[in-house]
Each structure stands twice: as C-alpha cells, then as structure tokens.
Design an enzyme around this catalytic site. Structure first.
Site, PDB file in Angstrom:
ATOM      1  CE1 TYR A 345      -4.372   1.342   0.249  1.00 32.81           C
ATOM      2  CE2 TYR A 345      -2.988   3.212   0.842  1.00 32.81           C
ATOM      3  CZ  TYR A 345      -4.202   2.706   0.411  1.00 32.81           C
ATOM      4  OH  TYR A 345      -5.242   3.570   0.120  1.00 32.81           O
ATOM      5  CD  GLU A 379      -4.077   6.751   1.723  1.00 32.75           C
ATOM      6  OE1 GLU A 379      -4.392   6.226   0.654  1.00 32.75           O
ATOM      7  OE2 GLU A 379      -3.758   7.954   1.796  1.00 32.75           O
ATOM      8  CE  LYS A 440      -2.888   1.641  -9.116  1.00 31.31           C
ATOM      9  NZ  LYS A 440      -2.404   0.738  -8.076  1.00 31.31           N
TER      10      LYS A 440
HETATM   11  P1  IOT Z   1      -3.317  -1.002  -4.977  1.00 31.64           P
HETATM   12  O1  IOT Z   1      -2.039  -0.324  -5.201  1.00 31.64           O
HETATM   13  O2  IOT Z   1      -3.932  -1.768  -6.074  1.00 31.64           O
HETATM   14  O3  IOT Z   1      -3.288  -1.939  -3.685  1.00 31.64           O
HETATM   15  C1  IOT Z   1      -2.656  -1.557  -2.503  1.00 31.64           C
HETATM   16  C2  IOT Z   1      -2.101  -2.788  -1.818  1.00 31.64           C
HETATM   17  O4  IOT Z   1      -3.177  -3.600  -1.356  1.00 31.64           O
HETATM   18  C3  IOT Z   1      -1.293  -3.718  -2.710  1.00 31.64           C
HETATM   19  O5  IOT Z   1       0.049  -3.304  -2.865  1.00 31.64           O
HETATM   20  C4  IOT Z   1      -1.430  -5.047  -2.004  1.00 31.64           C
HETATM   21  O6  IOT Z   1      -0.538  -5.164  -0.920  1.00 31.64           O
HETATM   22  C5  IOT Z   1      -2.845  -4.983  -1.470  1.00 31.64           C
HETATM   23  N1  IOT Z   1      -3.789  -5.604  -2.416  1.00 31.64           N
HETATM   24  C6  IOT Z   1      -4.366  -5.011  -3.480  1.00 31.64           C
HETATM   25  N2  IOT Z   1      -5.185  -5.873  -4.121  1.00 31.64           N
HETATM   26  C7  IOT Z   1      -5.122  -7.030  -3.445  1.00 31.64           C
HETATM   27  C8  IOT Z   1      -5.733  -8.314  -3.608  1.00 31.64           C
HETATM   28  N3  IOT Z   1      -6.599  -8.558  -4.592  1.00 31.64           N
HETATM   29  N4  IOT Z   1      -5.427  -9.297  -2.727  1.00 31.64           N
HETATM   30  C9  IOT Z   1      -4.554  -9.056  -1.723  1.00 31.64           C
HETATM   31  N5  IOT Z   1      -3.957  -7.871  -1.532  1.00 31.64           N
HETATM   32  C10 IOT Z   1      -4.218  -6.873  -2.368  1.00 31.64           C
HETATM   33  C11 IOT Z   1      -5.130   2.289  -4.088  1.00 31.64           C
HETATM   34  C12 IOT Z   1      -4.654   1.273  -5.025  1.00 31.64           C
HETATM   35  O7  IOT Z   1      -4.472   1.471  -6.193  1.00 31.64           O
HETATM   36  O8  IOT Z   1      -4.359   0.084  -4.444  1.00 31.64           O
HETATM   37  N6  IOT Z   1      -4.110   2.647  -3.181  1.00 31.64           N
HETATM   38  C13 IOT Z   1      -3.048   3.493  -3.694  1.00 31.64           C
HETATM   39  C14 IOT Z   1      -3.194   4.988  -3.547  1.00 31.64           C
HETATM   40  C15 IOT Z   1      -4.251   5.502  -2.683  1.00 31.64           C
HETATM   41  C16 IOT Z   1      -4.484   6.949  -2.953  1.00 31.64           C
HETATM   42  N7  IOT Z   1      -4.318   7.666  -1.757  1.00 31.64           N
HETATM   43  C17 IOT Z   1      -4.022   8.979  -1.710  1.00 31.64           C
HETATM   44  N8  IOT Z   1      -3.952   9.696  -2.797  1.00 31.64           N
HETATM   45  N9  IOT Z   1      -3.829   9.488  -0.540  1.00 31.64           N
HETATM   46  C18 IOT Z   1      -1.721   3.074  -3.083  1.00 31.64           C
HETATM   47  O9  IOT Z   1      -0.740   3.804  -3.261  1.00 31.64           O
HETATM   48  O10 IOT Z   1      -1.665   2.019  -2.493  1.00 31.64           O
HETATM   49 MG    MG Z   2      -0.217  -0.139  -5.563  1.00 32.58          MG
HETATM   50 MG    MG Z   3      -3.257  -3.158  -7.496  1.00 31.17          MG
END
Ligand code: IOT
Ligand code: MG
Ligand code: MG
Length: 510
Positions: A345, A379, A440
């Site tokens: 994250y 978050e 992504k």
């Molecule tokens: P994303 O980057 O897709 O997911 C964040 C984390 O959640 C992943 O790195 C992983 O560890 C876990 N994860 C995601 N999908 C799964 C899954 N299907 N099963 C298990 N673990 C999973 C949103 C995003 O795109 O998530 N988060 C962004 C940014 C947030 C925006 N916030 C802001 N502007 N303040 C991020 O950077 O993580």
């Molecule tokens: Mg990510």
């Molecule tokens: Mg992802």
C-alpha cells in the site's frame, strides 16, 4: 528469547491530569487484550488502557522515570541508528524505553529522528506531548481541556466520553461530528500545557518538495536498497511474514524482498465473485515459492462489510473507503492468531501510479497534491487489520523509502513508456517479466469494489451522475453511526444506510 513478532501495543486510550483519576472502559475496533496503566508522576498522572496482542505483556509499550512517562502504540524501524546516539552503556529494553532515553537527550526533537509506525503520548513536568510518525500512519486523536488531556488511537473512544468539552486546537483537523475532538497531524508533536490547555504543534517531517536527478542505474539501485532495508526492518526474527499480494508490482516487490529477508513467506490474495487478480498473483507465488492462499468474497458480502471499513479506518473519504474495503474484508477472513502483515500500500502515491498519463508536469502535480492531502485519510491505519488481531505495516511508506521515491524527478517515475518505471527496474531481477511489465490495476478495480458499490446505489434508484455524491453520504452516515454513535458495525446494515442516503439525496436534489 526471540523478539515477539508483533509490537507491544496496537493502540491506547489515555488521559493525563494533575491529580489521579481513572480511564473509562474503552470499546476499540482494535481486537486485543486490555491492560491498565496508572502512572503517578510528581506533577501529573497518566492513566491509560493499552490494547495489545493477547499473550504479549505490553511492557515494551510503556516506560517511565522520575518525571516523565511514555506510552507507545506501534514500533520503530531504525532502532540501531537510534541506539547509536545514546550514551554508551544505555540499553533500552523496548521502543518506549528507547524513546524515553531519546527524549532525555533531544527533548521533543527526538521525534525527528524516528523512522517508525507509531503514535506516542508523553507526560513530562506539567506538559503532555502527542506525537505521530512522519506519515501519521497510526492515527492519534485528542480532546484537550484545562487540567485534562485525553488522547486515543481511535476517535470513537473519545466520542464515548462527551465531557469535558474540548478546547479548539489550532492547526489540527477536527473530527467530523465529534465536538472538541481533533486529529494530531502527521509528522508532528503537539505540545500541550496541562494547566492552560494551550497547545503548540511542532512539525517533525514534511514531504520533500525538491527533486533529484539521478542516472538510471543509480536511481534503481537506491530504490532497491531502500526497499530491501525497509522490508527487512519490518520482518521479525524467526517469524514468517504474510504479504497481501495482488500480483501488481508494488506488493510483488514487497513479497520478493520479504521472502529474501525472512527465508520463507506466506501470501494471500482476495477476489470476489465478479473479479480477481488470482492468476497474476499466482505468477509471483510460483516464482518465489510462497505458501499461498486465495480468498473469494462474494460482492454482496463485501459491501455488507462497509460499516467495518469505516469503523476501522475512521475515514469519511469515499474513494479511500473503496480501496480499504477489500483489504478489511481480507483481514477479517484471516483466521488464527495475530500475524505480521506487509502490504504494498502507498507506493502509488509518491510514484503517481494512479495517474494514468504520460505528461511529466501533470505527474509531478499529482505527486505534490497527493503528498499534501494524505493526512487524515487514515488509509494506512493499523486498525484495518488489527480489528481481527493482525499487525500490518507498509514498507513503501517507510520514511527513507518515501523520502527517496517522492524526491525522484518525474522522468524516473514515468520512463520508456512505463508507469512506476524506477520501481519496476529496481525489481527486474527479483520477479517474473510479466509481473515487472504488468500495468497498474487498483485494488478497488481488481476486486470490482467500485463497480459493485455503484451498482448497489443504482439498484436503490440513484441516478448515474449522482453515484459519487451518494457514496459520500453513505460513508458519512456509516461514520456517524459507528464512530460518532458508538454502534458496532455488526448492527449496521449497508443496505439500510444506502436506502436512507439515496432518499436524503433525492429529497435534497428534488
Ligand atoms: P493497490 O495499489 O492496487 O493496492 C494496494 C495494496 O493492497 C497492494 O500493494 C497489495 O498489498 C494490497 N492488495 C491489493 N489488491 C489485493 C488483492 N486482490 N489481494 C490481496 N492484496 C491486495 C489504491 C490502489 O491502487 O491500491 N491505493 C493506492 C493509492 C491511494 C491513494 N491515496 C491517496 N492519494 N492518498 C496506493 O498507493 O496504495
Ligand atoms: Mg499499488
Ligand atoms: Mg493493485
């Protein structure tokens, strides 16, 4: 004795007063045992409830000497460096003692030295210090009145005690609907005079605004080294960590580093009946040889858990809730005792991974904006996983990794037609080619959360253009019920809240 795999405390509710007193029973979203702390200092008492993993005495979460007492939720990641600046012979036992000794040497500037995931409360003389880590990753709330400072890692526990009314706290964020409750800013120490209730906020960290130009190989080596170190610092000796794995570059990179640091690794992926990223995660699992589990959650069950996501995060931002809901549902589905969980994250924030276009000016605008607005979104709150007893930590928001990633010039982030190029290149030797080049996909997309939530509203008669606004109303109402109103999420129905928000919107819009 091996070090415990979990921090000594996950959270606390505490109160500092000139005289004695007692701290009321608190209902935390964080699951764990409660231990009472009652420390009488010459000029004030610090009383608290610590919430911590069952079976681990939270001794390392508290420390005191003649006129200072420290409470700590969370953990430090640069312990060796912190030890190195203490006088020879001082051997602090645990992070709270380490903090106490640093406070003696540096005063409140001690917090500028720490790379960690923590919230701390310090009683000293007639003052109280409330401190957050650079990212505010462990949320910390307070209510201040002359003669009493209450603080908690969960706002809901302060909502439950309506008295005394809080003083205004300049520069701190008010918590929606909770009069007198404020959130301590990320990367700060709030210094409060206990007698007058007046406060000064000292910033201890701020996102980098300058950008560094580096040759490709130097940048990728620096990113790899920083990530390796951040992951290693988050792995407990003798423990097999668990990585929540989507199969995207961010979590796969953490998995590769964690596997190397720990020698073994467990991974888990979540999906729904509408969509998943299981095949992409599987490529990483096969490459690294991790012990893997897939968890499928029907979309209806996922949406029914919205109250839990809001209750745990105490966030009112509907976009953030869509990112957090699938993760909260995943954490809740993990059985067994408390695990140390690493996530990917936050990587998309300094690297502008959510920003899908080529132009560098816009990319850096997105980075600056996101780094200026993350505070208060919660978050990265540990409560998301602690609600089922697990401790989560986010290596990309390690202070050193974050400082480096933010500061790289935009052309290293978007390069050779790829987003997050520098990270992909840094991990090229550790992951399969298909993982390195995979575009992504956000967790809210890969799990179908955004679209299922939209569909639920449309089924309740919400028109397409109003969906975003009604989601905001739904999340706010869930917040008012579970955080402000003290309702347990198991007693709150997503469908009912959606119905009421849709009706309210229709009345307002009519
Ligand atoms: P994303 O980057 O897709 O997911 C964040 C984390 O959640 C992943 O790195 C992983 O560890 C876990 N994860 C995601 N999908 C799964 C899954 N299907 N099963 C298990 N673990 C999973 C949103 C995003 O795109 O998530 N988060 C962004 C940014 C947030 C925006 N916030 C802001 N502007 N303040 C991020 O950077 O993580
Ligand atoms: Mg990510
Ligand atoms: Mg992802």
């Amino acid at each position: 004795m091996t070090e415990p795999a979990l921090p000594a405390a996950f959270g606390f509710l505490a109160s500092a007063r000139p005289g004695g007193g007692r701290v009321p029973d608190a209902v935390f979203a964080t699951r764990g045992s409660h231990t009472r702390v009652d420390t009488a200092l010459p000029d004030q008492s610090l009383i608290a409830t610590l919430v911590h993993a069952p079976g681990i005495a939270p001794d390392a979460a508290q420390a005191r000497d003649t006129d200072t007492a420290v409470l700590l939720a969370g953990e430090f990641y640069n312990r060796a460096a912190l030890h190195s600046v203490l006088p020879p012979g001082s051997e602090p036992d645990g992070d709270a003692q380490l903090l106490l000794q640093l406070l003696h040497r540096y005063g409140l500037h001690a917090f500028r030295l720490i790379n960690g995931r923590f919230a701390a409360m310090v009683s000293t003389g007639r003052r109280v210090l409330l401190a957050t880590d650079h990212a505010g990753s462990v949320p910390l709330y307070t209510r201040v009145a002359p003669g009493e400072v209450s603080a908690s890692t969960e706002a809901k526990t302060l909502a439950a005690q309506r008295d005394p009314r809080g003083f205004p706290l300049a520069d701190a964020r008010r918590v929606p609907g909770l009069t007198g409750v404020y959130q301590a800013p990320a990367g700060s120490v709030t210094e409060i005079d206990l007698d007058s209730g007046t406060a000064t906020i000292h910033r201890t960290w701020t996102p980098q605004l300058g950008r560094r130009i580096m040759p490709e190989d130097e940048a990728t080596a620096a990113v790899r080294a920083a990530l390796d170190q951040a992951v290693a610092a988050r792995v407990a000796p003798g423990d097999t960590p668990l990585v929540v794995l989507s199969g995207g570059i961010d979590s796969s990179g953490v998995a590769a580093c964690a596997h190397r640091a720990a020698g073994s690794l467990d991974t888990v992926s979540m999906g729904t009946d509408t969509s998943d990223e299981f095949a992409q995660a599987r490529a990483v699992v096969d490459h690294l040889g991790t012990r893997h589990r897939e968890i499928t959650i029907p979309s209806a069950d996922l949406l029914a858990q919205l109250p839990y996501a809001v209750w745990a995060s105490e966030s009112v931002d509907p976009d953030i809730i869509e990112y957090l809901l699938p993760l909260v549902a995943l954490y809740r589905a993990l059985d067994g005792s408390g695990r140390r969980i690493l996530t990917g994250y936050g990587a998309d924030i300094p690297l502008a991974g959510m920003h899908r276009e080529d132009r560098l000016p816009n990319l850096d605008t997105a980075v600056v904006y996101d780094m200026a607005t993350f505070d208060g979104l919660n978050e990265m709150s540990p409560v998301l996983s602690a609600l089922s007893g697990h401790w989560s930590t986010h290596p990309y928001w390690d202070r050193d990794v974050l400082d480096l990633l933010v500061s790289l010039e935009a052309g290293l982030k978007r390069r050779h037609g790829r987003d997050k190029w520098v990270l992909r290149a840094a991990l090229a030797d550790a992951l399969p080619e298909e993982t390195i080049t995979r575009p992504k996909l956000g967790v809210h997309e890969g799990s179908g959360t955004t679209s299922s939530f939209s569909r639920l509203l449309i089924e309740h008669g919400v028109a397409e253009p109003a969906v975003k606004e009604v989601k905001r109303l739904v999340v706010r109402e869930l917040f008012d019920l579970t955080v402000g109103g003290g309702r347990h999420p198991s007693e709150v129905s997503t469908a009912e809240v959606v119905r009421s928000a849709a009706e309210r919107f229709a009345r307002g819009a009519a």
